[in-house]
Design a protein around this motif. Structure first.
Motif, PDB file in Angstrom:
ATOM      1  N   ILE A 186       0.778  -1.197   0.066  1.00  0.00           N
ATOM      2  CA  ILE A 186       0.032  -0.116  -0.120  1.00  0.00           C
ATOM      3  C   ILE A 186       0.994   1.236   0.012  1.00  0.00           C
ATOM      4  N   GLY A 187       1.832   1.126   0.778  1.00  0.00           N
ATOM      5  CA  GLY A 187       2.579   2.552   0.979  1.00  0.00           C
ATOM      6  C   GLY A 187       3.369   2.769  -0.143  1.00  0.00           C
ATOM      7  N   THR A 188       3.956   1.567  -0.851  1.00  0.00           N
ATOM      8  CA  THR A 188       4.883   1.863  -2.023  1.00  0.00           C
ATOM      9  C   THR A 188       4.048   2.571  -3.172  1.00  0.00           C
ATOM     10  N   VAL A 189       2.675   2.155  -3.400  1.00  0.00           N
ATOM     11  CA  VAL A 189       2.014   3.014  -4.307  1.00  0.00           C
ATOM     12  C   VAL A 189       1.344   4.394  -3.996  1.00  0.00           C
ATOM     13  N   LEU A 190       1.316   4.496  -2.647  1.00  0.00           N
ATOM     14  CA  LEU A 190       1.034   6.163  -2.451  1.00  0.00           C
ATOM     15  C   LEU A 190       2.232   6.813  -2.577  1.00  0.00           C
ATOM     16  N   SER A 191       3.376   6.354  -1.888  1.00  0.00           N
ATOM     17  CA  SER A 191       4.406   7.217  -1.994  1.00  0.00           C
ATOM     18  C   SER A 191       5.213   7.546  -3.378  1.00  0.00           C
ATOM     19  N   GLU A 192       4.992   6.365  -4.156  1.00  0.00           N
ATOM     20  CA  GLU A 192       5.453   6.730  -5.589  1.00  0.00           C
ATOM     21  C   GLU A 192       4.270   7.524  -6.330  1.00  0.00           C
ATOM     22  N   ALA A 193       3.234   7.749  -5.902  1.00  0.00           N
ATOM     23  CA  ALA A 193       2.313   8.951  -6.366  1.00  0.00           C
ATOM     24  C   ALA A 193       2.538   9.934  -5.969  1.00  0.00           C
ATOM     25  N   GLY A 194       3.516  10.200  -4.922  1.00  0.00           N
ATOM     26  CA  GLY A 194       3.810  11.532  -4.403  1.00  0.00           C
ATOM     27  C   GLY A 194       3.172  11.822  -3.149  1.00  0.00           C
ATOM     28  N   TYR A 195       2.628  11.163  -2.389  1.00  0.00           N
ATOM     29  CA  TYR A 195       1.629  11.501  -1.105  1.00  0.00           C
ATOM     30  C   TYR A 195       2.471  11.013   0.170  1.00  0.00           C
ATOM     31  N   ALA A 196       2.460  11.870   1.066  1.00  0.00           N
ATOM     32  CA  ALA A 196       2.886  11.516   2.357  1.00  0.00           C
ATOM     33  C   ALA A 196       1.975  10.456   3.059  1.00  0.00           C
ATOM     34  N   VAL A 197       2.591   9.668   3.779  1.00  0.00           N
ATOM     35  CA  VAL A 197       1.605   8.629   4.515  1.00  0.00           C
ATOM     36  C   VAL A 197       1.396   8.965   5.826  1.00  0.00           C
ATOM     37  N   ASN A 198       0.347   8.976   6.457  1.00  0.00           N
ATOM     38  CA  ASN A 198      -0.079   9.057   8.117  1.00  0.00           C
ATOM     39  C   ASN A 198      -0.192   7.647   8.397  1.00  0.00           C
ATOM     40  N   THR A 199       0.433   7.453   9.437  1.00  0.00           N
ATOM     41  CA  THR A 199       0.437   5.893   9.950  1.00  0.00           C
ATOM     42  C   THR A 199      -0.475   5.987  11.632  1.00  0.00           C
ATOM     43  N   GLN A 200      -1.247   7.292  11.792  1.00  0.00           N
ATOM     44  CA  GLN A 200      -2.198   7.146  13.047  1.00  0.00           C
ATOM     45  C   GLN A 200      -3.354   6.205  12.909  1.00  0.00           C
ATOM     46  N   PHE A 201      -3.881   6.368  11.652  1.00  0.00           N
ATOM     47  CA  PHE A 201      -5.175   5.439  11.305  1.00  0.00           C
ATOM     48  C   PHE A 201      -4.709   4.847  10.212  1.00  0.00           C
ATOM     49  N   GLY A 202      -5.415   3.513  10.055  1.00  0.00           N
ATOM     50  CA  GLY A 202      -5.159   2.596   8.904  1.00  0.00           C
ATOM     51  C   GLY A 202      -6.128   1.389   8.800  1.00  0.00           C
ATOM     52  N   GLY A 203      -5.816   0.219   8.383  1.00  0.00           N
ATOM     53  CA  GLY A 203      -6.689  -0.721   8.368  1.00  0.00           C
ATOM     54  C   GLY A 203      -6.456  -1.418   9.505  1.00  0.00           C
ATOM     55  N   HIS A 204      -7.361  -2.561   9.534  1.00  0.00           N
ATOM     56  CA  HIS A 204      -7.816  -3.192  10.917  1.00  0.00           C
ATOM     57  C   HIS A 204      -8.305  -4.572  10.731  1.00  0.00           C
ATOM     58  N   GLY A 205      -8.159  -5.302  11.548  1.00  0.00           N
ATOM     59  CA  GLY A 205      -9.054  -6.640  11.794  1.00  0.00           C
ATOM     60  C   GLY A 205     -10.301  -6.427  11.924  1.00  0.00           C
ATOM     61  N   ILE A 206     -11.464  -7.193  11.354  1.00  0.00           N
ATOM     62  CA  ILE A 206     -12.686  -7.024  11.833  1.00  0.00           C
ATOM     63  C   ILE A 206     -13.307  -8.479  11.583  1.00  0.00           C
ATOM     64  N   GLY A 207     -14.482  -8.487  12.398  1.00  0.00           N
ATOM     65  CA  GLY A 207     -15.184  -9.858  12.616  1.00  0.00           C
ATOM     66  C   GLY A 207     -16.542  -9.555  13.447  1.00  0.00           C
ATOM     67  N   SER A 208     -16.525  -9.970  14.588  1.00  0.00           N
ATOM     68  CA  SER A 208     -17.572  -9.716  15.405  1.00  0.00           C
ATOM     69  C   SER A 208     -17.906  -8.453  15.705  1.00  0.00           C
ATOM     70  N   THR A 209     -16.939  -7.620  15.939  1.00  0.00           N
ATOM     71  CA  THR A 209     -16.890  -6.232  16.111  1.00  0.00           C
ATOM     72  C   THR A 209     -16.142  -5.483  14.937  1.00  0.00           C
ATOM     73  N   MET A 210     -16.421  -4.161  14.809  1.00  0.00           N
ATOM     74  CA  MET A 210     -15.817  -3.329  13.591  1.00  0.00           C
ATOM     75  C   MET A 210     -14.177  -3.253  13.850  1.00  0.00           C
ATOM     76  N   HIS A 211     -13.758  -2.767  14.922  1.00  0.00           N
ATOM     77  CA  HIS A 211     -12.179  -2.648  15.095  1.00  0.00           C
ATOM     78  C   HIS A 211     -11.592  -3.806  15.753  1.00  0.00           C
ATOM     79  N   GLN A 212     -10.765  -4.236  15.355  1.00  0.00           N
ATOM     80  CA  GLN A 212      -9.838  -5.501  15.789  1.00  0.00           C
ATOM     81  C   GLN A 212      -8.636  -5.480  15.569  1.00  0.00           C
ATOM     82  N   ASP A 213      -7.510  -6.179  16.220  1.00  0.00           N
ATOM     83  CA  ASP A 213      -6.121  -6.348  15.865  1.00  0.00           C
ATOM     84  C   ASP A 213      -6.483  -7.209  14.567  1.00  0.00           C
ATOM     85  N   PRO A 214      -5.460  -7.360  13.615  1.00  0.00           N
ATOM     86  CA  PRO A 214      -4.119  -6.476  13.640  1.00  0.00           C
ATOM     87  C   PRO A 214      -4.423  -5.162  13.064  1.00  0.00           C
TER      88      PRO A 214
END
Length: 260
Positions: A157-185
């Motif tokens: 993911i980061g390779t595509v975003l960086s090569e397109a010229g965008y800085a990447v914020n790592t405070q929020f990102g993807g997540h596990g999901i299942g019986s609840t919306m936000h899970q690890d990892p």
């Protein structure tokens, strides 16, 4: 907590994902110049309720928000990128709108987001930014398979975003999901390959590349929820829920016209 779903729950997850995708597709079609964000929220509520599903947002009250979210969908416009709280705002031609929806049905949640331009206004920079998040999402999904590490997805993911010229914020990102919306990892939108949790069949992940045109810094609105670019630049966000399978990943949140 990291959940591995059994075949019964995976079938339910596919149904929830299809519901999320179809609601988003319908709402995108209704979001024209003059549409009020509060109407979008009401439409989302009606479709979720009619389907016998539950919103993951209404009572959502994590540590970073201010009280329960209180709405059925996130609506982020232009410089808003995450957790956009619906408000009394009529969309204008050329606005960049992100709709982010998470729903639970049958005990399993699914989460997806789409960014698009409202109306017929031209904004090439916005189109390029949206396309970059979509390409990054596709790269992350392509890297998802049993035995891969979370860092492999983050790196793709980061390779595509960086090569397109965008800085990447790592405070929020993807997540596990299942019986609840936000899970690890947690799945950061950039990272080092070969690091992190090893993917297994039955794992659900919500991958969500997002960027801001000229910054990686966020600011929070007075509503305590809506996150905006610190410079006022435009933003974009794309997201799918995927299920890790024996030989790759299935995208659960494809709209009807794109499903196999």
């Amino acid at each position: 907590m990291i959940e591995i779903l059994n075949p019964t729950l995976l079938t339910r997850a596919a149904g929830t994902g299809a519901l999320v995708a179809d609601i988003l597709h319908t709402l995108k079609g209704r979001s024209t110049a003059g549409t009020n964000l509060l109407d979008i929220d009401r439409w989302a509520k009606a479709m979720i309720t009619e389907a016998g599903a539950l919103s993951c947002y209404v009572d959502y009250a994590p540590s970073f928000g201010r009280g329960p979210f209180g709405h059925y969908i996130c609506t982020a416009v232009n410089d808003a990128v995450l957790h956009g709280r619906p408000r009394d705002y009529a969309l204008a031609d050329g606005d960049l709108l992100t709709l982010d929806l998470a729903v639970s049905k049958g005990g399993v949640a699914a989460d997806a987001a789409v960014s698009f331009l409202v109306g017929d206004g031209e904004h090439p920079e916005s189109v390029a930014m949206i396309n970059a998040t979509e390409r990054a999402l596709a790269a992350g999904i392509a890297a998802a398979k049993p035995g891969a590490r979370i860092g492999d997805l983050s790196h793709a993911i980061g390779t595509v975003l960086s090569e397109a010229g965008y800085a990447v914020n790592t405070q929020f990102g993807g997540h596990g999901i299942g019986s609840t919306m936000h899970q690890d990892p947690h799945v950061a939108n950039t990272g080092r390959p070969g690091r992190g949790y090893e993917l297994r069949p039955g794992l659900l992940l919500a991958l969500e590349p997002w960027v801001m045109a000229d910054t990686a810094e966020l600011v929070t609105d007075a509503d305590g929820w809506t996150l905006r670019s610190a410079t006022g630049c435009r933003t974009a966000h794309s997201e799918h829920t995927i299920a890790i399978t024996a030989d790759g990943a299935d995208i659960l949140t494809l709209p009807k016209h794109m499903r196999p």
